[in-house]
Design a protein around this motif. Structure first.
Motif, mmCIF file in Angstrom:
data_model
loop_
_atom_site.group_PDB
_atom_site.id
_atom_site.type_symbol
_atom_site.label_atom_id
_atom_site.label_comp_id
_atom_site.label_asym_id
_atom_site.label_seq_id
_atom_site.Cartn_x
_atom_site.Cartn_y
_atom_site.Cartn_z
ATOM 1 N N UNK A 175 0.838 -1.195 0.000
ATOM 2 C CA UNK A 175 0.000 0.000 0.000
ATOM 3 C C UNK A 175 0.875 1.247 0.000
ATOM 4 N N UNK A 176 0.467 2.210 -0.798
ATOM 5 C CA UNK A 176 1.101 3.510 -0.863
ATOM 6 C C UNK A 176 0.010 4.560 -0.650
ATOM 7 N N UNK A 177 0.413 5.774 -0.361
ATOM 8 C CA UNK A 177 -0.569 6.831 -0.222
ATOM 9 C C UNK A 177 -0.021 8.143 -0.758
ATOM 10 N N UNK A 178 -0.954 9.001 -1.149
ATOM 11 C CA UNK A 178 -0.578 10.314 -1.662
ATOM 12 C C UNK A 178 -1.524 11.347 -1.085
ATOM 13 N N UNK A 228 3.913 7.992 -1.273
ATOM 14 C CA UNK A 228 4.873 7.378 -0.364
ATOM 15 C C UNK A 228 4.444 5.966 -0.004
ATOM 16 N N UNK A 229 5.429 5.157 0.320
ATOM 17 C CA UNK A 229 5.153 3.786 0.746
ATOM 18 C C UNK A 229 4.561 3.801 2.143
ATOM 19 N N UNK A 234 -5.105 9.635 -0.489
ATOM 20 C CA UNK A 234 -5.604 8.571 -1.356
ATOM 21 C C UNK A 234 -4.641 7.393 -1.210
ATOM 22 N N UNK A 235 -5.197 6.242 -0.901
ATOM 23 C CA UNK A 235 -4.394 5.047 -0.688
ATOM 24 C C UNK A 235 -4.465 4.158 -1.931
ATOM 25 N N UNK A 236 -3.299 3.733 -2.383
ATOM 26 C CA UNK A 236 -3.190 2.922 -3.597
ATOM 27 C C UNK A 236 -2.600 1.558 -3.271
#
Length: 116
Positions: free
Chosen positions: A36-39, A46-47, A92-94
């Protein structure tokens, strides 16, 4: 081709919890890393947490002790349990996966908002 479908984002008060899920689907793929990463708005992606193929787990310092990543290999699914959420976790989580072939895929993103 691999598709990732994320779910579980939303609005939560500070101190609350959310659980994100990401399911990968497609044909004939073998997943090595899942994470999971987020912005956040105006910031770089970022990780947050990653499970490497051998089972090692890496967490960002900012989430250690609060977030837990896990995976269900037989379902090609990765989860992120987020506890003690803070306003600075808003982003936002990717979901991201990397295959043994080296190819990498991203989910569409799910919004997490921590606010009172």
């Amino acid at each position: 081709q691999v598709q990732l479908v994320e779910s579980g984002g939303g609005l939560v008060q500070p101190g609350g919890s959310l659980r994100l899920s990401c399911a990968a689907s497609g044909s004939n793929f073998f997943t090595h890393d899942m994470g999971w990463y987020r912005q956040a708005l105006g910031k770089e992606r970022e990780m947050v947490a990653v499970i490497v193929g051998g089972g090692d787990i890496n967490y960002a310092d900012s989430v250690k002790g609060r977030f837990t990543i896990s995976r269900a290999n037989f379902k090609n699914t990765v989860y992120l349990q987020m506890n003690s959420l803070k306003p600075e976790d808003t982003a936002v989580y990717y979901c991201n996966i990397r295959l043994f072939s080296g190819a990498a895929y991203w989910g569409q993103g799910t919004q997490v908002t921590v606010s009172s």
